[in-house]
Design an enzyme around this catalytic site. Structure first.
Site, PDB file in Angstrom:
ATOM      1  N   LEU A 263     -16.267 -16.007   2.095  1.00 12.54           N
ATOM      2  CA  LEU A 263     -15.271 -15.006   1.557  1.00 12.54           C
ATOM      3  C   LEU A 263     -14.113 -15.854   1.220  1.00 12.54           C
ATOM      4  O   LEU A 263     -13.407 -15.960  -0.016  1.00 12.54           O
ATOM      5  CB  LEU A 263     -15.006 -13.896   2.571  1.00 12.54           C
TER       6      LEU A 263
ATOM      7  N   GLU B  41      18.305   3.247   2.910  1.00  8.82           N
ATOM      8  CA  GLU B  41      19.777   3.718   2.556  1.00  8.82           C
ATOM      9  C   GLU B  41      20.041   5.059   3.196  1.00  8.82           C
ATOM     10  O   GLU B  41      21.072   5.282   3.869  1.00  8.82           O
ATOM     11  CB  GLU B  41      19.881   3.780   1.137  1.00  8.82           C
TER      12      GLU B  41
ATOM     13  N   ARG C  71      -4.254  -6.219  19.285  1.00  7.92           N
ATOM     14  CA  ARG C  71      -4.400  -5.897  20.673  1.00  7.92           C
ATOM     15  C   ARG C  71      -3.186  -6.519  21.323  1.00  7.92           C
ATOM     16  O   ARG C  71      -3.225  -7.283  22.420  1.00  7.92           O
ATOM     17  CB  ARG C  71      -5.540  -6.272  21.037  1.00  7.92           C
TER      18      ARG C  71
ATOM     19  N   TRP D 154     -13.643 -20.069  22.295  1.00 16.80           N
ATOM     20  CA  TRP D 154     -12.713 -19.943  21.255  1.00 16.80           C
ATOM     21  C   TRP D 154     -12.433 -21.508  21.035  1.00 16.80           C
ATOM     22  O   TRP D 154     -12.514 -22.274  21.808  1.00 16.80           O
ATOM     23  CB  TRP D 154     -11.475 -19.360  21.983  1.00 16.80           C
TER      24      TRP D 154
ATOM     25  N   GLY E 174     -15.284 -14.821   6.783  1.00 15.10           N
ATOM     26  CA  GLY E 174     -15.504 -16.437   7.027  1.00 15.10           C
ATOM     27  C   GLY E 174     -15.580 -17.188   5.698  1.00 15.10           C
ATOM     28  O   GLY E 174     -14.949 -17.028   4.813  1.00 15.10           O
TER      29      GLY E 174
HETATM   30  C1  AOF Z   1      14.736   2.497  -1.798  1.00 11.92           C
HETATM   31  N1  AOF Z   1      14.703   2.309  -0.443  1.00 11.92           N
HETATM   32  O1  AOF Z   1      13.788   2.124   1.671  1.00 11.92           O
HETATM   33  C2  AOF Z   1      12.320   1.830  -0.075  1.00 11.92           C
HETATM   34  C3  AOF Z   1      12.447   1.939  -1.768  1.00 11.92           C
HETATM   35  O2  AOF Z   1       7.277   7.381  -2.817  1.00 11.92           O
HETATM   36  P1  AOF Z   1       8.857   7.305  -2.754  1.00 11.92           P
HETATM   37  O3  AOF Z   1       9.489   8.289  -3.340  1.00 11.92           O
HETATM   38  O4  AOF Z   1       9.147   7.049  -1.181  1.00 11.92           O
HETATM   39  O5  AOF Z   1       9.372   6.123  -3.312  1.00 11.92           O
HETATM   40  C4  AOF Z   1       8.537   4.769  -3.347  1.00 11.92           C
HETATM   41  C5  AOF Z   1       9.421   3.796  -4.140  1.00 11.92           C
HETATM   42  O6  AOF Z   1      10.421   3.762  -3.763  1.00 11.92           O
HETATM   43  C6  AOF Z   1       8.714   2.465  -4.101  1.00 11.92           C
HETATM   44  O7  AOF Z   1       7.618   2.182  -4.928  1.00 11.92           O
HETATM   45  C7  AOF Z   1       9.945   1.615  -4.170  1.00 11.92           C
HETATM   46  O8  AOF Z   1      10.113   1.451  -5.744  1.00 11.92           O
HETATM   47  C8  AOF Z   1      11.038   2.228  -3.716  1.00 11.92           C
HETATM   48  N2  AOF Z   1      11.157   1.885  -2.185  1.00 11.92           N
HETATM   49  N3  AOF Z   1      13.496   2.325  -2.439  1.00 11.92           N
HETATM   50  O9  AOF Z   1      15.649   2.964  -2.215  1.00 11.92           O
HETATM   51  C9  AOF Z   1      13.844   2.012   0.643  1.00 11.92           C
HETATM   52  N4  AOF Z   1      11.189   1.546   0.493  1.00 11.92           N
HETATM   53 ZN    ZN Z   2      15.196   5.440  -1.935  1.00 18.13          ZN
END
Ligand code: AOF
Ligand code: ZN
Length: 376
Positions: free
Chosen positions: A312, A63, A218, A181, A309
Site C-alpha cells: 500500500l 463562533e 487505545r 515490536w 504495509g
Molecule cells: C464556521 N465555523 O466552526 C466551522 C465552519 O454543514 P454545516 O452547516 O455545519 O457547514 C459546514 C461548513 O462550514 C464547512 O464545510 C466549512 O465550510 C464551514 N466550517 N465554519 O464558520 C466553524 N467548522
Molecule cells: Zn459557521
C-alpha cells in the site's frame, strides 16, 4: 498602540485560536475543526473573554460556541477565527450573522473558507455590516491546521499521512514476518495519538491478515476518538473472523475492493456491518488508488492515516498520494533480509525518487519520530 504592537497582539490571540482548533482535529469531519477567540480591550488591557472550538461531529460551529460561552459582554469585542466565518444557512444560522448580531467590532480571519458555499461571502457580509475585517494572520499555520479540509475541497481527496515504524535501516519486519515490536512503547503510544487526530485510518489486506489489528485508539480517555477503519482489499481476502470484521457494528469499517470482487463475499461483509466500496481497476489490474482517495473525499474523509504495509505504501508513493510521512525509528538493524518499509516503486535513479522535506524531529526515549512533508 503602534501598528507593530497591534499586529503582534493579533498574532498572539490567533495562536490561541489555533491551539483551540487543533483540539478537535479528526473529530469534526467532514467539517474542519475551527478555533475562535473573543477579546475585549486594547494593548495591556486586552483579554480573552470567550474561546471555543468546533464541536465534535462538526456542529455547533466555533463562533456561536464562543459567543454563548463568553464571560463578558461580546458587543465591541474582537473575534479571532482560524477560518472565515460561514455565510450559509446549514443546520444552524451562519456564523457571520451570529457575529453581526452579537455586535462584534472587529473580526480577524486567518484564511478564507474555500467551501463554495462560503468562499468570501462570510467576509463580505461582515464588512457590509460595518465590521472591520483583517485577513491573513497566521495563514500558514491555519492552512496546516485544516490541511485535510482544504485538501478535500481543493483536490477532492483527503490529506494523506503515511505512518511507518521501522528499524534504523528502514525494515518493518524480520524475514519471518515478525514485527512486534520494533519501536518502543512511547513511539507506539504516539502512533495511537495520531489515530485519534485522523478521520480515517487505512491498512492494506496483507497487514490486516498478518497482524489482525483492531486499528482503534487505545489511549486512556481517547478511546471514543477511534477513526473510521478502512482496509484496501482488492480481492476480499480479509477473513470474516478478523477482529475488525467482528467489531464492525461498533466502529465504522469500510472495505475498498475491486468492482469485480465476488458479490456473495461482499454481501457477507455487508451482513457483518462493513461497507464495501468498489474501486475502479487501474492499468496494473490493482485498485486505482487515486480514484479510491477521490471516493473517500466524496464520503467526507478530510484526513487519512495509512499504517502500511509495504505494498500500500509503494502504490501511494508511486501515485504521489503521500502528503506527510510520520516515521518512527528504533535503534536496531534488521538487515537486508528483513522487509522494507515500501515495496518496489520502480525508481531507476535517485533523481526520480519521491522527495520529502523534514518538518519535525522528536526524541521518544531512544526512538525517533521524524515528520516529513511531500516536496511539490
Ligand atoms: C464556521 N465555523 O466552526 C466551522 C465552519 O454543514 P454545516 O452547516 O455545519 O457547514 C459546514 C461548513 O462550514 C464547512 O464545510 C466549512 O465550510 C464551514 N466550517 N465554519 O464558520 C466553524 N467548522
Ligand atoms: Zn459557521
Amino acid at each position: 498602540m503602534t501598528l507593530a504592537a497591534a499586529s503582534a497582539q493579533d498574532g498572539r490571540f490567533m495562536a490561541v485560536a489555533l491551539t483551540m482548533a487543533r483540539r478537535n482535529t479528526g473529530r469534526t469531519g467532514p467539517n474542519p475543526s475551527v478555533g475562535c477567540v473573543l477579546t475585549q480591550g486594547e494593548g495591556a488591557d486586552a483579554r480573552i473573554i470567550g474561546r471555543a472550538v468546533t464541536a465534535g461531529g462538526g456542529r455547533p460551529h466555533a463562533e456561536t460556541l464562543a459567543i454563548s460561552g463568553a464571560v463578558e459582554p461580546v458587543a465591541g469585542s474582537t473575534a479571532y477565527v482560524t477560518l472565515e466565518p460561514c455565510a450559509h444557512h446549514g443546520k444552524t444560522p451562519p456564523c457571520a450573522e451570529a457575529l453581526i448580531d452579537a455586535q462584534v467590532a472587529r473580526v480577524v480571519v486567518a484564511i478564507e473558507d474555500p467551501n463554495p458555499k462560503v468562499a468570501g461571502q462570510g467576509i463580505t457580509a461582515l464588512k457590509k455590516a460595518g465590521i472591520e475585517v483583517s485577513v491573513g494572520v497566521a495563514a500558514r499555520e491555519a492552512r496546516d491546521a485544516v490541511a485535510g479540509f482544504l485538501s478535500r475541497i481543493e483536490r477532492q481527496r483527503p490529506h494523506i499521512t503515511l505512518k511507518l515504524a521501522t528499524s534504523l535501516d528502514g525494515r518493518i519486519a524480520a524475514h519471518t514476518g515478525a514485527s512486534q515490536w520494533i519501536t518502543n512503547d512511547l513511539a507506539r503510544r504516539r502512533a495511537h495519538m495520531l489515530r485519534a487526530s485522523h478521520d480515517a485510518i487505512m491498512v492494506g489486506s496483507s497487514t490486516a491478515l498478518i497482524d489482525d489489528p483492531l486499528l482503534t485508539c487505545r489511549i486512556a480517555g481517547l478511546e471514543a476518538h477511534s477513526p473510521i477503519r478502512i482496509v484496501a482489499d482488492g480481492r476480499l481476502r480479509l477473513p470474516l473472523t478478523a477482529k475488525m470484521v467482528r467489531s464492525a457494528t461498533e466502529i465504522p469499517t469500510w472495505l475498498l475492493t475491486l468492482g469485480k470482487a465476488d458479490p456473495a463475499r461482499a454481501q457477507a461483509f455487508g451482513d457483518c456491518g462493513l461497507e464495501v466500496l468498489a474501486v475502479p481497476e487501474g492499468d496494473d489490474h490493482l485498485m486505482n488508488m487515486a480514484q479510491a482517495m477521490k471516493m473517500l473525499g466524496e464520503r467526507g474523509v478530510n484526513t487519512l492515516l495509512v499504517e502500511g504495509g509495504a505494498h500500500l505504501a509503494s502504490s501511494l508513493l508511486q501515485n504521489e498520494l503521500v502528503d506527510r510521512l510520520v516515521w518512527f525509528r528504533a535503534p536496531s538493524i534488521i538487515g537486508g533480509d528483513g522487509r522494507g518499509a515500501a515495496a518496489a516503486i520502480g525508481v531507476d535513479h535517485p533523481d526520480m525518487a519521491p522527495k520529502f522535506h523534514l518538518s519535525d524531529v522528536r526524541r521518544l526515549g531512544d526512538n525517533m519520530m521524524e515528520v516529513y512533508e511531500f516536496e511539490i
